[in-house]
Every structure is written in structure tokens, then in C-alpha cells.
Enzyme design. Sequence first.
Site, PDB file in Angstrom:
ATOM      1  N   ASP A 337       0.813  -1.284   0.050  1.00 47.13           N
ATOM      2  CA  ASP A 337      -0.053  -0.031   0.060  1.00 47.13           C
ATOM      3  C   ASP A 337       0.954   1.310  -0.095  1.00 47.13           C
ATOM      4  O   ASP A 337       1.910   1.145   0.357  1.00 47.13           O
ATOM      5  CB  ASP A 337      -0.870   0.127   1.271  1.00 47.13           C
ATOM      6  CG  ASP A 337      -0.133   0.050   2.569  1.00 47.13           C
ATOM      7  OD1 ASP A 337       0.870  -0.641   2.594  1.00 47.13           O
ATOM      8  OD2 ASP A 337      -0.612   0.666   3.368  1.00 47.13           O
ATOM      9  N   GLU A 338       0.411   2.275  -0.354  1.00 42.68           N
ATOM     10  CA  GLU A 338       0.780   3.692  -0.263  1.00 42.68           C
ATOM     11  C   GLU A 338       2.390   3.786  -0.767  1.00 42.68           C
ATOM     12  O   GLU A 338       3.165   4.570  -0.503  1.00 42.68           O
ATOM     13  CB  GLU A 338       0.717   4.168   1.181  1.00 42.68           C
ATOM     14  CG  GLU A 338      -0.606   4.305   1.558  1.00 42.68           C
ATOM     15  CD  GLU A 338      -0.831   4.749   3.038  1.00 42.68           C
ATOM     16  OE1 GLU A 338      -1.899   5.407   3.425  1.00 42.68           O
ATOM     17  OE2 GLU A 338       0.047   4.006   3.860  1.00 42.68           O
ATOM     18  N   ALA A 339       2.647   3.119  -1.919  1.00 43.99           N
ATOM     19  CA  ALA A 339       3.795   2.990  -2.532  1.00 43.99           C
ATOM     20  C   ALA A 339       3.914   4.361  -3.604  1.00 43.99           C
ATOM     21  O   ALA A 339       4.024   4.117  -4.689  1.00 43.99           O
ATOM     22  CB  ALA A 339       4.144   1.565  -3.209  1.00 43.99           C
TER      23      ALA A 339
END
Length: 529
Positions: A337-339
Amino acid sequence: MRRRSVVPALLLSLGVAAVPAAPHAAAAAAAAAPLPLTQVVPVPASVRAGGGAFTLAEDAAIHVPAGSPGAAAVGRYLAGILRPSTGYGLPLTTNARREGIVLALTEPGAGNTGAEGYRLQSTPRAVVISAATTAGLFHGVQTLRQLLPASVERELYGLGPWTVAGGTIADRPRYAYRGAMLDVARHFHTVQQVERYIDQLALYKINRLHLHLTDDQGWRIAIASRPRLTAYGGSTQVGGGTGGYYTTAEYQQIVRYAASRYMTVVPEIDMPGHTNAALASYGELNCNGVPRALYTGTAVGFSSLCVPKPATTQFVDDVIREVAAMTPGPYLHIGGDEARVTGRADYVAFVDRVQQIVRRYGKTVIGWHQITGADPAPGAIAQYWGTKGDEEPVAVAAQAGTRLIMSPANHAYLDMKYDEETPIGQKWAGYTEVQKAYDWNPATVVRGVPASAVLGVEAPLWSETVTDSSEIEYLAFPRLPAIAEVGWSPAATHSWASFRQRLAAQAPRWTALGINYYRSPQVPWPWTG
């Protein structure tokens, strides 16, 4: 050895019997009566009232089937709960007598209880819990606990009577996966704190413990081939505290303890973002080869492994190999997530590569739902944490066979504040009161997702603001039981009006267990003196 006659005598010497009835005497009298069989969280699938009631006697025994170490362990667990408060010996026996408390294993398929269901029958002679598996027996024991007076949970002698209403419960879960996540990366939580949470989760039939072990602020699991991950990367936490980590032995202790409560540990190594602790520990994981500074803030989305470098692939292989070797459960969570600073092509290549590595070491991949924007491997599981329910890649992946764990942040995230006055927690997904945590349907969270794709639910608790067990409990209770009921009970039983009453009845039990809970104004809590 406990001397049971001392307590009543002491009460009489203090003149307790002569005290006039207090205004709450009616409530106290009601508490002595057996609880209705429906007064359980999660609510059972089927309840049929019966005549009479069972009262646990001083000479009662716990009967377990011969030749089943698992059933014997469940019996010992139950005895360990009941002995301190009742003062009874409650020996375990393997005879076939149907009196006292009986734990019985049935043939697979008998009674339609499935892999985790159970049948509880209460008569004046016995409480019989029967199931096809020891997991079912364990879940039945949790129901029995809730049907006994709340004082049974205390570690001090109580007066009873220890009575269970007559009738029959037939119960089995709606979903196979019913999880809770604890973030030990932002703030480290000790083995003892995790075990305490495991015990609380078990009471509500949670069967998966997802541990978020790595993030920007700290690396919490020892990797023998990469010792600097914990020696340096695990040395701090949000706000700059000393951090901490689990040795291999400590992690395995958590795994064993969870297994003793029929809970599977799901370790998460968050990648390719949320990796600053690793980037600070090993400079070669950065594209420029320079170690990052340690990080103690709470912003997200700024870190990324350098995907094209062979050193990154070797690092990921080392970590997954060791984590898989010390984790007997079938799952390994890869984050994803949230890369935000990982290029699109690099992200897709990384997810594909990591999935292959996880599969090579014999585990099933779980990732946050962003992995559906790459190419989920056959058998992969995506964990949905969005709030809108309109994410097309999630629906497309589910239609193609990817299974989903539902954790919508605006319903299931336990770290959201209850309201603007809540002293800890976050509010980016909105305030989440207990009714909001209860009133949602996993089968309809994301448009276009077939109901058959939903594997289950999970209640994550992120720890940016959470430092100890008291704060964990304040955010988890009463919302964790709400989400547990969403995951266990049939959809047809879902009723806020019923749930809020049953939830209120849990309060004396939490008090007996020393659980710090939020007294939501939405719930008619009992008078607590």
C-alpha cells in the site's frame, strides 16, 4: 489450597447481609438469574430455549474425549478460567458420563457444524459442547463463558451461583477469515501485550492475528541474515522512543500462544513502500546506495525499496525465507500500500516478483488492495481498506478469482476516533462510533465484487497514537466485538437494536477482565456502582 468457607464468613462478619437493599438490588437479583442463551456476542446462528437450567456444582468435572490432546488442552483452558472464581477443582476426566461439563468430538459433517462450529446443549445435568473439531470446541467454550456470570472471569473467589439457562445453541461462522490486526511497528508492543490482546480476541471468536511487523518507524522481527534491521532499524518508534523487536524465540512464542487460542498469525512485511527502517539499516536498498536517516514521524508514502537492484531482490528473498520458516500458518502479507514514490512499472514488477518468492516458500500471498492494480497471482488474497467502494481494479480482480478480506477504514479501522473528543486515534477516515463499526455488510462493500469472493473481515488497529494495552483496549472495545459479529454471525441475524443490548451486557465481563473500554453513548451500559 483455597478455603472456600472463609469468604462467606468474612462477609457476615462485616455485616453485609444486614445492609438494606440498595436502589440497584433488582439489577443485582437479575444478575443472579441465568443469562438468556441469546445474550452472546457474536450472536449464535440458532438458539432454542429449553426447560430447567444447569448449575455448576462443587464436585463437577470436565469430561473430554480420550485420545484427543487438542480436546484435553481446551478442557484445561476452560478449567483455568473457572477454577479461580468458583473455587472448584474441576478435574479433567475421559469417562463418558454426561454430567458436569462435557466436551465431545463428533464425526465430521455431523450436526452441520463445519470446521469451526459447535453445538451447546444445557440441561439440569450437564452442559455438553460438541463439535467436529477442537477449534469448534474452543469457540463453544467462549460461548459458555459468556453464559456464566461475568464474575467467573475474575481471578478471585466469587459466590456464584454458576448457572447456565437450559436450551440448545447451534452455531457456525459466516466467514472463514475473522481477523484483527495489531500494528507493532509505529509503536512497539511487547510479547505480553500481544498475548493479552490475543486472549481478548479469542473471547469473540477471532481466528486470525495479523501483525504489522515493519514500517518506516521500526523493524520488529529478527532476521538472522540481516541483523541490522532490528539492531538499528528497530531502535526507535513514533515520537523517538526506544522501540524494540521480537527475537525469533519471542515471535515463535506469540505464534504458539495464538495457536493455543485457535488463532493463526499472519505476519506482514510491508513493501516496497513503508520501508524507511530497512532503508536506514542497509544503504544498498536505496537507489543511491546511501542509508536513510531513521524516521519517527507519522507521514506516509515517501519511502521505497530500489526495485531494479539485485540487492533488493536478494534482501526480499532473505526476509521472506526466514519469516516463512518461523511461521507455521499459511499466509504471508506483503503490504503493497501507499507506494507513492515507486514508479508504476517498478511497482508491478515488484509485486509480481515478491508473489513468486512467497509462493516458493510455501505461503499464500496477502496484500493490501493496491496489489489488484498489479497482477495478483492465482490464490492471492487482497485486503480492502478503502472507504468509497468504487475501486474498479478490486472488483475486476475479485471477478477473476482473487479473494478479499474486507477492512473498510470507515467501518473496521479501530484506530479511528469515536468522536472529536476521543483523546487518541485518528480521523482521516472519519469518526467511527460503535454503530458505524457494526452496520455494514462485507458482501456489499465494493461494487461489482461477487459475494463469493469475500473470504472474511479484519479489524486493523494502527498504532501511531497507541502506546500500551490500555490504549489498545480503549480503541478496540466496544468496536472489536461489533466487527467480530459481522464476521461470525449470519447476515439474517444482523440487528443494531439487538446488538447494542447484548453489547451492554458485556461491560461487567470487561470490568472483571480489567479491560479498559469506551462507554459509548450509543450503548445502554448497565449501572456499575
